[in-house]
Design a protein around this motif. Structure first.
Motif, PDB file in Angstrom:
ATOM      1  N   ASP A  99      67.829 116.616  16.390  1.00 19.53           N
ATOM      2  CA  ASP A  99      66.674 117.497  16.316  1.00 19.53           C
ATOM      3  C   ASP A  99      65.598 116.725  15.561  1.00 19.53           C
ATOM      4  O   ASP A  99      65.792 116.336  14.401  1.00 19.53           O
ATOM      5  CB  ASP A  99      67.053 118.777  15.568  1.00 19.53           C
ATOM      6  N   GLY A 100      64.459 116.486  16.216  1.00 23.68           N
ATOM      7  CA  GLY A 100      63.434 115.662  15.590  1.00 23.68           C
ATOM      8  C   GLY A 100      62.961 116.195  14.249  1.00 23.68           C
ATOM      9  O   GLY A 100      62.540 115.416  13.388  1.00 23.68           O
ATOM     10  N   CYS A 101      63.038 117.497  14.047  1.00 22.14           N
ATOM     11  CA  CYS A 101      62.577 118.068  12.784  1.00 22.14           C
ATOM     12  C   CYS A 101      63.423 117.589  11.602  1.00 22.14           C
ATOM     13  O   CYS A 101      62.990 117.727  10.446  1.00 22.14           O
ATOM     14  CB  CYS A 101      62.576 119.594  12.864  1.00 22.14           C
ATOM     15  N   ALA A 102      64.590 117.041  11.870  1.00 26.93           N
ATOM     16  CA  ALA A 102      65.455 116.513  10.816  1.00 26.93           C
ATOM     17  C   ALA A 102      65.297 115.005  10.642  1.00 26.93           C
ATOM     18  O   ALA A 102      65.987 114.410   9.808  1.00 26.93           O
ATOM     19  CB  ALA A 102      66.914 116.840  11.130  1.00 26.93           C
ATOM     20  N   ASP A 103      64.390 114.393  11.398  1.00 29.79           N
ATOM     21  CA  ASP A 103      64.272 112.933  11.417  1.00 29.79           C
ATOM     22  C   ASP A 103      62.919 112.522  10.841  1.00 29.79           C
ATOM     23  O   ASP A 103      61.872 112.906  11.366  1.00 29.79           O
ATOM     24  CB  ASP A 103      64.405 112.435  12.865  1.00 29.79           C
ATOM     25  N   PRO A 104      62.898 111.715   9.786  1.00 27.85           N
ATOM     26  CA  PRO A 104      61.619 111.325   9.178  1.00 27.85           C
ATOM     27  C   PRO A 104      60.724 110.517  10.102  1.00 27.85           C
ATOM     28  O   PRO A 104      59.492 110.536   9.952  1.00 27.85           O
ATOM     29  CB  PRO A 104      62.040 110.508   7.951  1.00 27.85           C
ATOM     30  N   VAL A 105      61.296 109.812  11.071  1.00 26.92           N
ATOM     31  CA  VAL A 105      60.460 109.061  12.016  1.00 26.92           C
ATOM     32  C   VAL A 105      59.639 110.019  12.881  1.00 26.92           C
ATOM     33  O   VAL A 105      58.467 109.769  13.170  1.00 26.92           O
ATOM     34  CB  VAL A 105      61.326 108.129  12.889  1.00 26.92           C
ATOM     35  N   TYR A 106      60.239 111.137  13.274  1.00 25.45           N
ATOM     36  CA  TYR A 106      59.500 112.140  14.031  1.00 25.45           C
ATOM     37  C   TYR A 106      58.387 112.744  13.172  1.00 25.45           C
ATOM     38  O   TYR A 106      57.257 112.936  13.658  1.00 25.45           O
ATOM     39  CB  TYR A 106      60.422 113.252  14.525  1.00 25.45           C
ATOM     40  N   ALA A 155      58.050 110.632   2.114  1.00 28.21           N
ATOM     41  CA  ALA A 155      59.401 111.119   2.377  1.00 28.21           C
ATOM     42  C   ALA A 155      59.399 112.593   2.743  1.00 28.21           C
ATOM     43  O   ALA A 155      58.519 113.350   2.337  1.00 28.21           O
ATOM     44  CB  ALA A 155      60.274 110.899   1.141  1.00 28.21           C
ATOM     45  N   VAL A 156      60.406 112.996   3.533  1.00 30.31           N
ATOM     46  CA  VAL A 156      60.603 114.410   3.854  1.00 30.31           C
ATOM     47  C   VAL A 156      61.287 115.076   2.673  1.00 30.31           C
ATOM     48  O   VAL A 156      62.372 114.676   2.249  1.00 30.31           O
ATOM     49  CB  VAL A 156      61.439 114.576   5.131  1.00 30.31           C
ATOM     50  N   ARG A 157      60.649 116.103   2.109  1.00 30.79           N
ATOM     51  CA  ARG A 157      61.222 116.818   0.963  1.00 30.79           C
ATOM     52  C   ARG A 157      62.205 117.889   1.392  1.00 30.79           C
ATOM     53  O   ARG A 157      63.261 118.077   0.798  1.00 30.79           O
ATOM     54  CB  ARG A 157      60.095 117.468   0.153  1.00 30.79           C
ATOM     55  N   ARG A 158      61.857 118.648   2.431  1.00 32.07           N
ATOM     56  CA  ARG A 158      62.729 119.726   2.898  1.00 32.07           C
ATOM     57  C   ARG A 158      62.309 120.125   4.302  1.00 32.07           C
ATOM     58  O   ARG A 158      61.174 119.857   4.725  1.00 32.07           O
ATOM     59  CB  ARG A 158      62.657 120.948   1.987  1.00 32.07           C
ATOM     60  N   VAL A 159      63.241 120.753   5.021  1.00 27.84           N
ATOM     61  CA  VAL A 159      62.972 121.302   6.351  1.00 27.84           C
ATOM     62  C   VAL A 159      63.451 122.745   6.346  1.00 27.84           C
ATOM     63  O   VAL A 159      64.605 123.023   5.996  1.00 27.84           O
ATOM     64  CB  VAL A 159      63.692 120.504   7.453  1.00 27.84           C
TER      65      VAL A 159
END
Length: 211
Positions: A99-106, A155-159
Motif C-alpha cells: 500500500d503506497g500510503c505505507a511507503d515513504p517513496v510514495y 521522514a514519515v511520522r505516522r499514517v
C-alpha cells in the motif's frame, strides 16, 4: 517518466487486491467480490528503484476505490502492515507490493507531483530501441505551481488509514482520498484531481499541505 515492461504477473495486481481490499475499513463491498480496474496513473521514482502506481478499482457495480501501490525488489523494513502481497514478475522476478500510503517513496513522489505541478509520469515501453508512449486511462490535474521547487518531505511520522488516509511527514501533510466521488467535500490544501472513463468530471484524489 515510467518505464513499463510487457510482462505477466502471477498473481495479478487485481488478484492481490481482491484478497486485500475487503480487510480495509474504507472498502465499500463484500469479501469475494471480483475487483475490476477503472484505470490508473503513475509517479516516477527518481532513483529508479521503486515502481509507483495508483490503481482505481472496485466491484462491477460498486464505488471506485483509490489504491496507491509500490513495487519493490525486496521487503520494506517496518512496513509489514502495509504489505498487499508478493507477485512474480516475468521480467523483474519477485516483487513485494505495498500500500503506497505505507511507503515513504510514495509520500515523496505524491508531494512532489502536487506541489511542483508535475502531476503524473508519462508511461512508455521500449520497443527495438525506441520509445512507445502509452496513454494513461486517468487524466490527472494539479493545483500546484508549475516548476516550483521540490518540497522537503522528510521522514514519515505516522499514517492514519481511513476514507481519507493521512500521511504525516516532517515537511508535508498528505491526504489520499480512498473513495473519490463528485460529492466529496473539498479539503484544505493543494489538490490533485483526476477523471477517467465513466467519471468525466475531475474529482479530488489527494491533497498536500506544506508545514
Amino acid at each position: 517518466m515510467a518505464l513499463l515492461h510487457r510482462a505477466t504477473l502471477r498473481p495479478t495486481k487485481l488478484d492481490l487486491l481482491t484478497d486485500w481490499l475487503p480487510g480495509r475499513s474504507w472498502f465499500a463491498g463484500s469479501a469475494g467480490v471480483e475487483v475490476v480496474s477503472r484505470g490508473g496513473y503513475r509517479f516516477d521514482d527518481p532513483a529508479g528503484e521503486v515502481g509507483i502506481e495508483t490503481m482505481l478499482v472496485g466491484g462491477a457495480d460498486g464505488p471506485v476505490h483509490q489504491v496507491p501501490l509500490t513495487y519493490r525488489a525486496a521487503p520494506l523494513d517496518g512496513a509489514d502492515a502495509g504489505l498487499v502481497g508478493t507477485t512474480e514478475h516475468s521480467v523483474l522476478g519477485r516483487r513485494w507490493v505495498y500500500d503506497g500510503c505505507a511507503d515513504p517513496v510514495y509520500a515523496t513522489a505524491l508531494a512532489h507531483a502536487i506541489l511542483t505541478g508535475s502531476g503524473q509520469a508519462e508511461e512508455y515501453f521500449e520497443v527495438d530501441g525506441r520509445r512507445e508512449v502509452r496513454e494513461s486511462a486517468v487524466t490527472v490535474v494539479v493545483d500546484g505551481v508549475p516548476d516550483a521547487p521540490a518540497p522537503e518531505v522528510g521522514a514519515v511520522r505516522r499514517v492514519v488509514d481511513g476514507e481519507h488516509t493521512v500521511i504525516d511527514t516532517d515537511g508535508v501533510e498528505l491526504v489520499v482520498v480512498r473513495r473519490p466521488a463528485v460529492e466529496a467535500d473539498r479539503l484544505a490544501g493543494v489538490v490533485l484531481s483526476g477523471g477517467w472513463k465513466g467519471q468525466p468530471t475531475t474529482v479530488p484524489l489527494a491533497y498536500a499541505r506544506p508545514r
